[in-house]
Design an enzyme around this catalytic site. Structure first.
Site, PDB file in Angstrom:
ATOM      1  N   HIS A 159      15.417   2.885   1.471  1.00 45.29           N
ATOM      2  CA  HIS A 159      14.705   4.087   1.909  1.00 45.29           C
ATOM      3  C   HIS A 159      13.380   3.726   2.583  1.00 45.29           C
ATOM      4  O   HIS A 159      12.465   3.224   1.940  1.00 45.29           O
ATOM      5  CB  HIS A 159      14.470   5.009   0.702  1.00 45.29           C
ATOM      6  CG  HIS A 159      13.822   6.292   1.083  1.00 45.29           C
ATOM      7  ND1 HIS A 159      12.853   6.904   0.330  1.00 45.29           N
ATOM      8  CD2 HIS A 159      14.001   7.074   2.184  1.00 45.29           C
ATOM      9  CE1 HIS A 159      12.462   8.007   0.943  1.00 45.29           C
ATOM     10  NE2 HIS A 159      13.138   8.131   2.065  1.00 45.29           N
ATOM     11  N   ASN A 191       9.418  10.155  -2.854  1.00 50.49           N
ATOM     12  CA  ASN A 191       9.717  11.564  -2.575  1.00 50.49           C
ATOM     13  C   ASN A 191       9.695  12.435  -3.824  1.00 50.49           C
ATOM     14  O   ASN A 191       9.407  13.634  -3.743  1.00 50.49           O
ATOM     15  CB  ASN A 191      11.061  11.699  -1.850  1.00 50.49           C
ATOM     16  CG  ASN A 191      10.916  11.390  -0.373  1.00 50.49           C
ATOM     17  OD1 ASN A 191       9.800  11.299   0.132  1.00 50.49           O
ATOM     18  ND2 ASN A 191      12.007  11.225   0.321  1.00 50.49           N
ATOM     19  N   GLU A 214      12.046   1.475  -0.404  1.00 50.63           N
ATOM     20  CA  GLU A 214      12.599   1.572  -1.754  1.00 50.63           C
ATOM     21  C   GLU A 214      14.043   1.081  -1.695  1.00 50.63           C
ATOM     22  O   GLU A 214      14.813   1.545  -0.843  1.00 50.63           O
ATOM     23  CB  GLU A 214      12.579   3.028  -2.237  1.00 50.63           C
ATOM     24  CG  GLU A 214      11.186   3.560  -2.501  1.00 50.63           C
ATOM     25  CD  GLU A 214      11.166   5.067  -2.773  1.00 50.63           C
ATOM     26  OE1 GLU A 214      10.382   5.502  -3.611  1.00 50.63           O
ATOM     27  OE2 GLU A 214      11.944   5.821  -2.124  1.00 50.63           O
ATOM     28  N   SER A 222      16.998  10.154   1.835  1.00 52.29           N
ATOM     29  CA  SER A 222      15.676  10.447   1.259  1.00 52.29           C
ATOM     30  C   SER A 222      15.757  10.728  -0.230  1.00 52.29           C
ATOM     31  O   SER A 222      14.716  10.888  -0.873  1.00 52.29           O
ATOM     32  CB  SER A 222      15.085  11.683   1.929  1.00 52.29           C
ATOM     33  OG  SER A 222      14.898  11.459   3.277  1.00 52.29           O
TER      34      SER A 222
HETATM   35  N1  CAA Z   1       5.076   5.063  15.501  1.00 49.29           N
HETATM   36  C1  CAA Z   1       4.510   3.849  15.609  1.00 49.29           C
HETATM   37  N2  CAA Z   1       3.207   3.600  15.366  1.00 49.29           N
HETATM   38  C2  CAA Z   1       2.437   4.659  15.041  1.00 49.29           C
HETATM   39  C3  CAA Z   1       2.956   5.962  14.904  1.00 49.29           C
HETATM   40  C4  CAA Z   1       4.339   6.146  15.159  1.00 49.29           C
HETATM   41  N3  CAA Z   1       4.930   7.340  15.056  1.00 49.29           N
HETATM   42  N4  CAA Z   1       1.944   6.795  14.560  1.00 49.29           N
HETATM   43  C5  CAA Z   1       0.844   6.054  14.473  1.00 49.29           C
HETATM   44  N5  CAA Z   1       1.134   4.758  14.744  1.00 49.29           N
HETATM   45  C6  CAA Z   1       0.207   3.621  14.745  1.00 49.29           C
HETATM   46  C7  CAA Z   1      -0.803   3.745  15.855  1.00 49.29           C
HETATM   47  O1  CAA Z   1      -0.310   3.220  17.064  1.00 49.29           O
HETATM   48  C8  CAA Z   1      -1.983   2.974  15.309  1.00 49.29           C
HETATM   49  O2  CAA Z   1      -1.733   1.584  15.499  1.00 49.29           O
HETATM   50  P1  CAA Z   1      -2.947   0.529  15.674  1.00 49.29           P
HETATM   51  O3  CAA Z   1      -3.562   0.382  14.329  1.00 49.29           O
HETATM   52  O4  CAA Z   1      -2.243  -0.704  16.147  1.00 49.29           O
HETATM   53  O5  CAA Z   1      -3.864   1.100  16.703  1.00 49.29           O
HETATM   54  C9  CAA Z   1      -1.915   3.251  13.792  1.00 49.29           C
HETATM   55  O6  CAA Z   1      -0.552   3.656  13.526  1.00 49.29           O
HETATM   56  C10 CAA Z   1      -2.848   4.368  13.362  1.00 49.29           C
HETATM   57  O7  CAA Z   1      -2.547   5.521  14.135  1.00 49.29           O
HETATM   58  P2  CAA Z   1      -3.608   6.576  14.660  1.00 49.29           P
HETATM   59  O8  CAA Z   1      -4.944   5.905  14.797  1.00 49.29           O
HETATM   60  O9  CAA Z   1      -3.029   7.266  15.843  1.00 49.29           O
HETATM   61  O10 CAA Z   1      -3.656   7.723  13.568  1.00 49.29           O
HETATM   62  P3  CAA Z   1      -3.928   7.665  12.028  1.00 49.29           P
HETATM   63  O11 CAA Z   1      -4.927   6.632  11.651  1.00 49.29           O
HETATM   64  O12 CAA Z   1      -4.150   9.070  11.663  1.00 49.29           O
HETATM   65  O13 CAA Z   1      -2.531   7.180  11.394  1.00 49.29           O
HETATM   66  C11 CAA Z   1      -0.478   7.680  10.368  1.00 49.29           C
HETATM   67  C12 CAA Z   1      -1.355   7.899  11.591  1.00 49.29           C
HETATM   68  C13 CAA Z   1      -0.117   6.218  10.247  1.00 49.29           C
HETATM   69  C14 CAA Z   1       0.785   8.512  10.532  1.00 49.29           C
HETATM   70  C15 CAA Z   1      -1.302   8.132   9.098  1.00 49.29           C
HETATM   71  O14 CAA Z   1      -1.690   9.455   9.267  1.00 49.29           O
HETATM   72  C16 CAA Z   1      -0.541   8.014   7.803  1.00 49.29           C
HETATM   73  O15 CAA Z   1      -0.408   6.940   7.249  1.00 49.29           O
HETATM   74  N6  CAA Z   1      -0.001   9.128   7.316  1.00 49.29           N
HETATM   75  C17 CAA Z   1       0.809   9.180   6.109  1.00 49.29           C
HETATM   76  C18 CAA Z   1       2.251   8.965   6.488  1.00 49.29           C
HETATM   77  C19 CAA Z   1       3.163   9.131   5.304  1.00 49.29           C
HETATM   78  O16 CAA Z   1       2.792   9.548   4.218  1.00 49.29           O
HETATM   79  N7  CAA Z   1       4.451   8.816   5.516  1.00 49.29           N
HETATM   80  C20 CAA Z   1       5.474   8.982   4.522  1.00 49.29           C
HETATM   81  C21 CAA Z   1       6.208  10.260   4.783  1.00 49.29           C
HETATM   82  S1  CAA Z   1       7.482  10.529   3.620  1.00 49.29           S
HETATM   83  C22 CAA Z   1       8.812   9.765   4.289  1.00 49.29           C
HETATM   84  O17 CAA Z   1       8.836   9.303   5.375  1.00 49.29           O
HETATM   85  C23 CAA Z   1      10.010   9.674   3.410  1.00 49.29           C
HETATM   86  C24 CAA Z   1      11.016  10.741   3.484  1.00 49.29           C
HETATM   87  O18 CAA Z   1      12.154  10.463   3.117  1.00 49.29           O
HETATM   88  C25 CAA Z   1      10.716  12.151   3.813  1.00 49.29           C
END
Ligand code: CAA
Length: 284
Positions: free
Chosen positions: A140, A190, A152, A119
């Site tokens: 990443h 990040n 990334e 990360s």
């Molecule tokens: N695995 C697989 N698919 C998933 C999932 C998971 N864990 N969570 C949600 N989905 C899918 C759902 O199945 C749904 O698919 P469809 O469009 O085919 O129906 C779609 O994503 C949307 O999900 P939901 O309707 O349940 O919920 P939502 O619209 O609230 O989306 C989310 C959920 C995609 C997580 C959204 O909240 C989001 O984009 N959040 C931001 C996530 C983010 O910022 N991630 C980066 C984190 S930082 C990181 O990862 C780096 C690090 O090094 C720390």
């Protein structure tokens, strides 16, 4: 270089996501972890996602079977010997990663590229420990891997341009958009996102508002798809604490001071969705 067989080390949240998207793209994947139970948990998550896609009519039974057939698993790292590319997605601890890269250098063919999903740690430092720095690169991914479109790609000091090109090609094959970033703590996403999440934890700890209201505020007031504290739970509060501590040490700037609320959640073992509890309770 052509990429047809990849290895993924670590079947946790990120590793199983990477294995899933690679298998969906038609690559042969070998998923490795140190314990069979970790592999089973990771595979369960992958199959659950494919079952959901099947139910939604996004994939057919035949496709699901083909995807599953693309993944094999092992608790023995020597199974990675004939991979074109191996992605490391283990715990965010630089000493453990360095040790693994040393072992992978002995196991993998000399032409194998070894990528780290760190990360934010130094790719150069991990690459130096590997004994094949020209063939080591950062890739990443973002959580949830099947949904998030970005990877990334980060070269270390000695990473060859061929290795960077192969990592970019790998991202393209699996349907992700790759952006090359220079090596700096946290790279791009990040560097900007983790201080924001840490600030949300500071605000929570200071009693500015409840977790629910902090999240609601950022969703409704800044159009975020998810509130910061729910995002901490999704990413893993332990991962965020390790990254924040690394930023604090690396930049030497008090603005990266880890929030007490974040530390307390980790000390209590409340790491987010993966442990059933974090800023929210997922056990019910
Ligand atoms: N695995 C697989 N698919 C998933 C999932 C998971 N864990 N969570 C949600 N989905 C899918 C759902 O199945 C749904 O698919 P469809 O469009 O085919 O129906 C779609 O994503 C949307 O999900 P939901 O309707 O349940 O919920 P939502 O619209 O609230 O989306 C989310 C959920 C995609 C997580 C959204 O909240 C989001 O984009 N959040 C931001 C996530 C983010 O910022 N991630 C980066 C984190 S930082 C990181 O990862 C780096 C690090 O090094 C720390």
């Amino acid at each position: 270089m052509s990429i047809s067989k990849i290895g993924v080390v670590g079947a946790g949240t990120m590793g199983n996501g990477i294995a899933q998207v690679a298998a969906q793209a038609g690559l042969k994947v070998i998923l490795v972890d140190i314990e069979q139970s970790f592999i089973e948990k990771g595979m369960k998550n992958i199959v659950k996602n494919w079952d959901k896609d099947l139910k939604k009519g996004k994939i057919s039974e035949e496709q699901k079977a083909a995807f599953e057939g693309n993944i094999t698993t092992s608790v023995d790292k020597s199974a990675l010997s004939d991979c074109d590319l191996v992605v490391e997605a283990i715990i965010e601890n630089i000493d453990i990663k360095k040790q693994l890269f040393k072992e992978l250098n002995d196991i993998c063919a000399p032409e194998t590229i070894i990528a780290t999903n760190t990360s934010g740690f130094s790719i150069t430092e991990i690459a130096a420990a590997s004994g094949r720095p020209a063939k080591v690169v950062g890739t990443h991914f973002f959580n949830p891997v099947p949904v998030m479109r970005l990877v990334e790609v980060i070269p270390g000091e000695e990473t060859s341009r061929e290795t960077v090109a192969a990592a970019m090609e790998f991202c393209k094959i699996i349907g992700k958009t790759a952006i090359e970033a220079k090596e700096a703590p946290g790279f791009i996403v990040n560097r900007l996102l983790v201080p924001y999440l840490n600030d949300a934890c500071h605000a929570f700890g200071e009693g500015v508002a409840s977790a629910k209201d902090i999240d609601e505020a950022m969703k409704l007031g800044a159009n975020m798809p998810i509130g910061p504290l729910a995002l901490c739970d999704l990413v893993g509060i332990d991962v965020l604490l390790m990254v924040t501590e690394y930023f604090f040490k690396e930049f030497g700037d008090p603005k990266f001071r880890p929030a007490l609320a974040m530390k307390q959640k980790v000390r209590a073992g409340h790491l987010g969705g993966k442990t059933g509890k974090g800023f929210y309770d997922y056990s019910k």
